[in-house]
Scaffold this active site. Structure first.
Site, short mmCIF file in Angstrom:
data_model
loop_
_atom_site.label_atom_id
_atom_site.label_comp_id
_atom_site.label_asym_id
_atom_site.label_seq_id
_atom_site.Cartn_x
_atom_site.Cartn_y
_atom_site.Cartn_z
CE LYS A 29 24.51 -68.58 4.65
NZ LYS A 29 24.93 -69.63 3.70
CG ASN A 30 23.58 -66.07 1.22
OD1 ASN A 30 24.31 -67.00 1.58
ND2 ASN A 30 22.26 -66.12 1.32
NE ARG A 39 23.34 -77.50 -0.23
CZ ARG A 39 23.44 -78.24 -1.32
NH1 ARG A 39 24.59 -78.44 -1.88
NH2 ARG A 39 22.37 -78.78 -1.85
CB CYS A 45 21.52 -76.70 3.81
SG CYS A 45 21.41 -75.84 5.34
NE ARG A 52 21.28 -75.11 -2.40
CZ ARG A 52 21.51 -74.12 -1.57
NH1 ARG A 52 22.49 -73.30 -1.76
NH2 ARG A 52 20.76 -73.94 -0.53
N PRO A 53 21.67 -78.12 -8.65
CG PRO A 53 20.30 -77.86 -10.48
CD PRO A 53 20.36 -77.67 -9.02
CG ASP A 108 17.90 -68.13 2.12
OD1 ASP A 108 17.62 -69.33 1.91
OD2 ASP A 108 19.00 -67.64 1.85
NE ARG A 142 25.65 -73.74 6.35
CZ ARG A 142 24.59 -73.74 5.55
NH1 ARG A 142 23.53 -74.45 5.85
NH2 ARG A 142 24.59 -73.03 4.44
#
Length: 422
Positions: free
Chosen positions: A25-26, A95, A119, A124-125, A309, A401
Site C-alpha cells: 500500500k505505502n 490519510r 486514521c 501528522r504535521p 506499523d 485500507r
C-alpha cells in the site's frame, strides 16, 4: 464502505500452509500519485486491491486521468488530466492523500487541496511537506484547512534538510524535484524500502535519482518523463502481520512473495520470542513456538529501525508470552488505541505516554471488539486467531485500507474466520 460488516473468528486453530503477500500500500500510493507527472501512461503491476488504493484511483479520475484495472494491474493515462483541485471528501478518505501535492505542483502551476484525513494517529504535521515544497519554488497560502499552491516561475532544485526523516515529505520532494530545474539534495531523507520503490518507478520513467534509500538523496531534474511499466514491491507490514498470526497460533506457515531484507528489524523480534524461521530468497517459513518468550525492548524508529506499523500486530503476539515485554513508540502519538481492545480479550497491558508494558497472560478470550485504526485492527485479528471462543471485530473499513481480504488469507491457512454483514 460498509460500516456494519465485521469479522467473526472462532479462535484456537493452528495456521498451516502457504500464503502470498500482496503489493505494498505505502508504495502503490505514491507511485499512483507519480503517474500524474508529465502525461503518458503508467502500467502498474502487483497493485493491491485496497480501499486506500481505490481512493487514490478515484483522485486520479477526478483530476481527469483515464484509469483501468484488471486484477492487480492498474493502467493510468494522465495525458487527459485537466483538474487542479482534489475535493475535500476524497482528501479525507485517504490519510496519505497529501502525497498528490508534490506531483500536482510539478504538473500544474496552480493546485488546491484540503487537509488530508484518514486514521487519527495524532497530529501528522504536513508543515514539513509544505516548507520543503516552498524551497522548490511553490507558493502556499493556507486558509481554513485549504491549501492554495502556485508555482509562478517553475520549480527549481534546492538543498532541503528535513528535521525528521518523514516518509511522506521525502516522497513529495522526490515527486516535485524530478522535473524541477537543477539539482535537489534531500538530507535526512527517509530510507524506507517504499522510498526506494518510488525512486525505482520514477527512474523507470527517465528520472535521475541517486542514493534513494540512503540518508542523502540527489535528484537531477529532467525535462520530460516517458511511459513505463513497473511492479509494486511486496507489503512488508502485511508480511509481518501474517508472520505474527502464524507465530501466535503455533502454526507452520510459508509466507511467500516477500523480501526478507525489508523485515530485517522485525525478524530478530520473532527469534527472541522463540519462533523458528527458515529465511529464503523471497519467502519465510514460520514455525510458532510452544511457548512465546517475552521481548524486553521494542522501540519503533524510522527505517531501518523497527517499523511503527508492525508494533500492533507484534504486540498482539506478545500478549501470550511467558513474561513482560516493553514497547516504546517514538513515531506517532495515539498509536496504542488497540490496547484497550486487546485488554477486552484478556490481555494485560499498561500504557503511559510512549511506553506500553505487556505482561503475558496464559489465554486470550474471544470478545466483541472494534478496529481502531489500520494496524490496530490487524492486531485484533491476530489476537482473535489465538483466543479461546468467538471474537467479533467491527469497523472493518480500517483494516480494508491496507489488507486485501484479510479473512480469506487466514481462512486459506485453516483459520475459522469469516466476514459477515449485520
Amino acid at each position: 464502505m460498509d460500516h456494519m460488516e465485521r469479522i467473526v473468528i472462532e479462535g484456537g486453530r493452528r495456521l498451516n500452509g502457504e500464503t502470498a503477500v500482496h503489493g505494498a500500500k505505502n508504495s502503490a500510493l505514491p507511485i499512483l500519485a507519480g503517474s500524474l507527472l508529465a502525461g503518458g501512461e503508467t502500467v502498474l503491476y502487483n497493485c493491491p486491491r485496497l480501499s486506500d488504493v481505490d481512493a487514490a484511483i478515484e483522485i486520479l479520475q477526478v483530476l481527469g486521468c483515464k484509469v483501468t484495472r484488471e486484477g492487480t494491474t492498474v493502467t493510468i493515462n494522465s495525458d487527459t488530466m485537466t483538474q487542479n483541485e482534489i475535493p475535500e471528501e476524497l482528501m479525507h478518505e485517504m490519510r496519505s492523500s497529501i502525497v498528490f501535492l508534490g506531483a500536482m505542483v510539478s504538473r500544474l502551476s496552480k493546485v488546491r487541496l484540503s487537509f488530508p484525513g484518514g486514521c487519527e494517529l495524532g497530529p501528522r504535521p504536513i508543515d514539513l511537506h509544505i516548507s520543503s515544497l516552498q524551497k522548490l519554488g511553490v507558493r502556499v497560502d493556507e486558509q481554513h484547512g485549504i491549501l492554495d499552491c502556485s508555482v509562478e516561475k517553475g520549480l527549481h532544485g534546492a538543498k532541503i534538510m528535513l528535521s525528521f526523516p518523514s516518509v511522506g515529505a521525502t516522497e513529495n520532494i522526490l515527486l516535485a524535484a524530478v522535473m524541477a530545474d537543477g539539482v535537489t539534495e534531500i538530507r535526512n531523507a527517509a530510507q524506507e524500502p517504499e522510498i526506494v520503490d518510488l525512486a525505482g518507478y520514477l527512474t523507470a520513467r527517465g528520472a535521475k535519482i541517486k542514493d534513494a534509500g540512503k540518508s542523502t538523496v540527489y535528484v537531477e531534474g529532467v525535462k520530460t518523463l516517458h511511459s513505463a511499466a513497473y511492479t509494486v514491491m511486496p507489503d512488508r507490514i502485511v508480511a509481518a502481520t501474517y508472520l505474527s498470526a502464524a507465530a501466535i497460533t503455533g502454526g507452520k506457515v510459508w509466507v511467500t512473495d516477500l523480501n526478507p531484507a525489508d523485515l530485517e528489524s522485525v525478524l530478530p523480534v520473532f527469534e527472541q520470542a522463540g519462533c523458528r524461521m527458515k529465511i529464503m530468497r523471497d519467502c519465510i517459513f514460520m514455525e510458532g513456538p510452544g511457548m512465546i518468550h517475552p521481548v524486553r525492548n521494542i522501540r519503533t524508529l524510522p527505517y531501518p529501525g523497527f517499523p511503527t506499523d508492525a508494533q500492533a500486530p507484534v504486540m498482539a503476539l506478545l500478549t501470550l508470552s511467558s513474561g513482560t515485554s516493553v514497547f516504546v513508540e517514538t513515531i506517532f502519538e495515539n498509536r496504542y488505541k488497540h490496547v484497550v481492545e486487546l485488554c477486552r480479550m484478556g490481555a494485560d497491558i499498561k500504557t503511559e505516554g510512549q511506553v506500553a508494558v505487556v505482561r503475558g497472560v496464559k489465554k486470550l478470550y474471544g470478545a466483541n471488539v472494534q478496529a481502531t485504526d489500520l494496524r490496530g485492527g490487524a492486531a485484533l485479528v491476530v489476537a482473535g486467531l489465538a483466543a479461546e471462543g468467538t471474537s467479533r471485530i467491527g469497523q472493518l473499513y480500517h483494516i480494508d485500507r491496507g489488507y486485501e481480504s484479510i479473512e480469506q488469507a487466514f481462512a486459506a491457512l485453516g483459520a475459522d474466520i469469516r466476514r459477515e454483514g449485520t
